[in-house]
Design a protein around this motif. Sequence first.
Motif, short mmCIF file in Angstrom:
data_model
loop_
_atom_site.label_atom_id
_atom_site.label_comp_id
_atom_site.label_asym_id
_atom_site.label_seq_id
_atom_site.Cartn_x
_atom_site.Cartn_y
_atom_site.Cartn_z
N ALA A 1 0.81 -1.20 0.00
CA ALA A 1 0.00 0.00 0.00
C ALA A 1 0.85 1.26 0.00
N GLY A 2 1.99 1.23 0.67
CA GLY A 2 2.85 2.40 0.74
C GLY A 2 2.29 3.44 1.68
N GLU A 3 3.13 4.36 2.08
CA GLU A 3 2.69 5.42 2.96
C GLU A 3 2.14 6.57 2.13
N ALA A 4 1.36 7.41 2.75
CA ALA A 4 0.78 8.56 2.08
C ALA A 4 1.72 9.75 2.23
N ARG A 5 1.81 10.54 1.19
CA ARG A 5 2.69 11.70 1.21
C ARG A 5 1.86 12.97 1.16
N ALA A 6 2.28 13.98 1.90
CA ALA A 6 1.53 15.23 2.01
C ALA A 6 2.35 16.37 1.40
N ALA A 7 1.88 16.91 0.29
CA ALA A 7 2.53 18.04 -0.36
C ALA A 7 2.03 19.35 0.25
N VAL A 8 2.72 20.43 -0.05
CA VAL A 8 2.39 21.75 0.49
C VAL A 8 2.10 22.70 -0.67
N THR A 9 1.01 23.44 -0.56
CA THR A 9 0.66 24.42 -1.59
C THR A 9 1.55 25.64 -1.45
N PRO B 1 -2.14 -3.43 16.65
CA PRO B 1 -3.23 -3.45 15.65
C PRO B 1 -4.47 -2.67 16.08
N LYS B 2 -4.74 -2.59 17.36
CA LYS B 2 -5.92 -1.84 17.82
C LYS B 2 -5.78 -0.36 17.47
N ALA B 3 -4.63 0.22 17.79
CA ALA B 3 -4.39 1.63 17.45
C ALA B 3 -4.40 1.83 15.94
N ALA B 4 -3.82 0.88 15.21
CA ALA B 4 -3.81 0.97 13.74
C ALA B 4 -5.24 0.98 13.22
N TYR B 5 -6.07 0.09 13.71
CA TYR B 5 -7.46 0.01 13.28
C TYR B 5 -8.16 1.36 13.45
N PHE B 6 -8.02 1.96 14.62
CA PHE B 6 -8.70 3.23 14.87
C PHE B 6 -8.17 4.35 13.97
N ASP B 7 -6.87 4.33 13.67
CA ASP B 7 -6.34 5.36 12.77
C ASP B 7 -6.77 5.14 11.32
N TYR B 8 -6.86 3.89 10.88
CA TYR B 8 -7.41 3.64 9.54
C TYR B 8 -8.86 4.14 9.49
N GLN B 9 -9.62 3.88 10.56
CA GLN B 9 -11.00 4.35 10.64
C GLN B 9 -11.06 5.88 10.55
N TRP C 1 -11.51 7.41 -0.01
CA TRP C 1 -10.12 6.99 -0.18
C TRP C 1 -10.02 5.47 -0.06
N GLU C 2 -9.51 4.85 -1.08
CA GLU C 2 -9.48 3.38 -1.15
C GLU C 2 -8.43 2.74 -0.22
N LEU C 3 -7.28 3.39 0.01
CA LEU C 3 -6.24 2.75 0.82
C LEU C 3 -6.71 2.39 2.23
N LYS D 1 -9.76 1.95 3.24
CA LYS D 1 -10.81 0.94 3.06
C LYS D 1 -10.18 -0.43 2.89
N MET D 2 -9.16 -0.50 2.03
CA MET D 2 -8.49 -1.77 1.76
C MET D 2 -7.82 -2.31 3.02
N GLN D 3 -7.17 -1.45 3.78
CA GLN D 3 -6.49 -1.90 5.00
C GLN D 3 -7.50 -2.42 6.02
N LEU D 4 -8.62 -1.76 6.13
CA LEU D 4 -9.62 -2.16 7.12
C LEU D 4 -10.23 -3.53 6.83
N THR D 5 -10.18 -3.97 5.59
CA THR D 5 -10.72 -5.30 5.26
C THR D 5 -9.90 -6.41 5.90
N ARG D 6 -8.69 -6.12 6.34
CA ARG D 6 -7.85 -7.14 6.96
C ARG D 6 -8.17 -7.35 8.44
N PHE D 7 -9.02 -6.51 9.00
CA PHE D 7 -9.32 -6.56 10.43
C PHE D 7 -10.67 -7.25 10.67
N THR D 8 -10.73 -7.93 11.80
CA THR D 8 -11.98 -8.47 12.31
C THR D 8 -12.20 -7.85 13.67
#
Length: 186
Positions: free
Chosen positions: A19-27, A154-162, A171-173, A175-182
Amino acid sequence: MLKALIGGVAAALAAMAMAGEARAAVTVIGGGMGEACSKAAIKGESGLQFEKLCSDAIELEFMNLRDKAGTFINRGVMKLRRMEWDSATKDFDTAIRLKGDLGEAYINRGAASIGKRRYAESLPDINKGIELGVEEPAKAYYNRALAYEGVDDPKAAYFDYQKALELHPNWELPKMQLTRFTVTRR
């Protein structure tokens, strides 16, 4: 209590790598090469010709500190896209020295640490970026979720993906990551 269960750390790390990390550009505004560099970074460019545009803006144009720091961030983002972690980190370090209140510099420096699989090292930077505020907070939460997975939280990761998905519902990334969690309730 929510409990996030995943198929193992190896599966999570493999998914993060894909998935890679997200990058934040500056205007950067005001015309010239700095603005062109900004537009290229926001558009997703990573070619050396665009990096040169940023470098020329830094060296040749008069810019206020915010725009100069933003141009370092944008050049660093292009380097992140090419997985040049150390060189990108130097640009983010310079941006922080110039203008230490730009959250994007910290978020992206954290992304570079994630790229180097230094997850624990990325968390203070990402937390600082979130605290300072960024133009695209969903990316910050997504990156922090990756870092939390890397440190086996994984608990903290789940909440941050949410949170990333809440901030950017289409945003699909995340969404895709959250499908790995139960999620189960106890």
